[in-house]
Design an enzyme around this catalytic site. Structure first.
Site, PDB file in Angstrom:
ATOM      1  N   ASP A 132     -14.282  -8.885  -5.156  1.00  0.00           N
ATOM      2  CA  ASP A 132     -15.254  -8.230  -6.031  1.00  0.00           C
ATOM      3  C   ASP A 132     -15.489  -6.764  -5.671  1.00  0.00           C
ATOM      4  OD1 ASP A 132     -15.716 -10.666  -7.365  1.00  0.00           O
ATOM      5  OD2 ASP A 132     -17.112 -11.286  -5.784  1.00  0.00           O
ATOM      6  N   CYS A 174       8.472  -1.833 -11.703  1.00  0.00           N
ATOM      7  CA  CYS A 174       9.811  -1.473 -11.227  1.00  0.00           C
ATOM      8  C   CYS A 174      10.816  -2.307 -12.030  1.00  0.00           C
ATOM      9  CB  CYS A 174       9.958  -1.693  -9.723  1.00  0.00           C
ATOM     10  SG  CYS A 174       9.547  -3.342  -9.146  1.00  0.00           S
ATOM     11  N   GLY A 176       0.771  -1.239   0.000  1.00  0.00           N
ATOM     12  CA  GLY A 176       0.000   0.000   0.000  1.00  0.00           C
ATOM     13  C   GLY A 176       0.800   1.285   0.000  1.00  0.00           C
ATOM     14  N   GLY A 177       2.083   1.224  -0.336  1.00  0.00           N
ATOM     15  CA  GLY A 177       2.894   2.434  -0.326  1.00  0.00           C
ATOM     16  C   GLY A 177       2.371   3.528  -1.242  1.00  0.00           C
ATOM     17  N   LYS A 178       1.992   3.170  -2.462  1.00  0.00           N
ATOM     18  CA  LYS A 178       1.487   4.169  -3.397  1.00  0.00           C
ATOM     19  C   LYS A 178       0.069   4.614  -3.013  1.00  0.00           C
ATOM     20  CE  LYS A 178       4.403   2.914  -7.311  1.00  0.00           C
ATOM     21  NZ  LYS A 178       5.198   1.852  -6.604  1.00  0.00           N
ATOM     22  N   ASP A 209       0.202  -1.242 -10.577  1.00  0.00           N
ATOM     23  CA  ASP A 209       1.625  -1.423 -10.263  1.00  0.00           C
ATOM     24  C   ASP A 209       1.844  -2.932 -10.218  1.00  0.00           C
ATOM     25  OD1 ASP A 209       4.216  -1.260  -9.402  1.00  0.00           O
ATOM     26  OD2 ASP A 209       3.772  -0.335  -7.470  1.00  0.00           O
ATOM     27  N   ASP A 243      -5.976  -6.101  -4.046  1.00  0.00           N
ATOM     28  CA  ASP A 243      -4.881  -6.978  -4.458  1.00  0.00           C
ATOM     29  C   ASP A 243      -5.434  -8.374  -4.664  1.00  0.00           C
ATOM     30  OD1 ASP A 243      -1.571  -6.670  -4.267  1.00  0.00           O
ATOM     31  OD2 ASP A 243      -2.303  -8.730  -4.143  1.00  0.00           O
TER      32      ASP A 243
END
Length: 390
Positions: free
Chosen positions: A274, A341, A231-233, A288, A248
């Site tokens: 869902d 990345c 959850g960094g972004k 990402d 996720d």
């Protein structure tokens, strides 16, 4: 522990990593089984192991064997130290050198060995980076800086620096992002600091922060972080006032997100299998995606040696499937952001071109951004695609 004993421990751990066990798992298991080792010993052993994994091929060349012992022998030689002073056999030190353990000069090694790259990857790196391939490979042989993201919802960069200084942590602004601080003193204290506990700062690579800057999220923007992971972004976008939903495919990856959001004072909806589609459409869908991680191999160097051509092909197929699933969740006129990345064209520009060819008429490529470790942070790729107005 003596310096020789630390090297012996690193040899044991490296042998397990070479057998296919992830480095972090081996290090955790070793620490649990050797509780007599103090914090400084564990940190030194960890540094030995990760430095060796970043330079595995060149160290093995210098040490004469791709074994834990050969790699650590090569690391000692690369540092300009006398192996005989550390490989003594005394106490817990490794046994003395045998006559045949001479190794070879690094200037006689093949290019991929000198650059610490798998043979099959060098052509892909050359194709993706051109003249920057060798300089990037050289940087990937070194330790990554420690970066923090300033939580702009709670403080500014100068105040965050001051708060960190209270715990003797030195941090300086980094040019990749206006929220980025590079920790230059006492990085291991960060997670015990007041600034971290109160949510003023969060660990996040500077290039990752630059990607979030380029997404242009602002107050009220409905955002789906489709592959949220830790959850960094999502936290970075929420700090800008965006209405963020985190999703996720493996919800367990998000288990720490509620606590991180609470510490940061952020409101993030965590969606189940869902839940993401039920809240659609979104102004911005961020993908990402899982990738080779080649841009972040300084931080996870064993991943460089686990990657195979077959696994890369699987990742490319997985990325395409994620993008195909995410595109319908974008609102008319909204943006689909594709992020890796990775430094490889197969996962970056080639994937974006293939996606555009599959999408319905009216989708357009807004822009593409590529960062490499030469810019100071990890390597990242971002493509932003706009959906038709409908």
């Amino acid at each position: 522990m003596t310096p020789g004993a630390r090297i012996a421990a690193a040899i044991e751990i490296l042998d397990a990593v070479l057998d296919g066990v992830p480095a972090e798992k081996v290090l955790t298991g070793w620490a649990r089984g050797h509780r007599f080792a103090g914090a400084k010993d564990r940190a030194a052993i960890r540094d030995h192991v990760f430095d060796a994994l970043r330079c595995l091929r060149s160290c093995a060349w210098l040490g004469g064997a791709e074994t834990g012992r050969g790699i650590m022998l090569g690391q000692v030689r690369a540092a300009g130290l006398d192996p005989a002073a550390l490989f003594t056999g005394e106490g817990y030190a490794p046994p003395p050198l045998a006559a045949e353990e001479t190794g070879a000069k690094l200037d006689t090694a093949p290019r991929a060995v000198r650059l610490d790259m798998p043979d099959w990857l060098m052509p892909l790196l050359d194709a993706g980076l051109g003249a920057d391939a060798e300089p990037v490979a050289e940087v990937l042989r070194t330790r990554a800086p420690v970066f923090l993201r300033v939580n702009v919802a709670r403080t500014d960069r100068a105040a965050a620096q001051a708060a960190l200084a209270e715990d003797a942590i030195t941090a300086v602004p980094h040019p990749l992002s206006p929220t980025a601080l590079e920790v230059t003193g006492n990085p291991r204290r960060v997670q015990q600091s007041r600034a971290y506990a109160e949510g003023l700062v969060e660990l996040q690579d500077a290039a990752s922060q630059a990607v979030c800057d380029a997404l242009e999220a602002g107050p009220g923007l409905r955002v789906l972080d489709y592959c949220a992971g830790g959850g960094g972004k999502a936290l970075s976008l929420a700090a800008r006032g965006a209405d963020v939903t985190a999703h996720d495919a493996d919800p367990a990856r998000m288990r720490d997100l509620p606590a991180r959001a609470a510490r940061a004072g952020a409101s993030i909806a965590v969606a189940g299998a869902d839940g993401a589609s039920q809240r659609a459409p979104y102004d911005l869908v961020l993908c990402d995606v899982p990738c080779s991680g080649s841009g972040s191999w300084r931080r996870a160097p064993d991943a460089k040696w686990r990657l195979t051509p077959e696994r890369l092909a699987e990742l490319v197929q997985l990325q395409a499937g994620i993008l195909d699933s995410a595109a319908p969740l974008v609102a008319p006129g909204g943006v689909l952001a594709y992020v890796t990345c990775s430094l490889l064209a197969e996962e970056n520009t080639d994937q974006t071109a293939a996606l555009l060819a599959r999408l319905p008429a009216g989708w357009t490529l807004l822009d593409e951004h590529a960062l490499t470790p030469l810019d100071g942070g990890d390597g990242f790729y971002l493509a932003r695609l706009r959906a038709p107005q409908g």
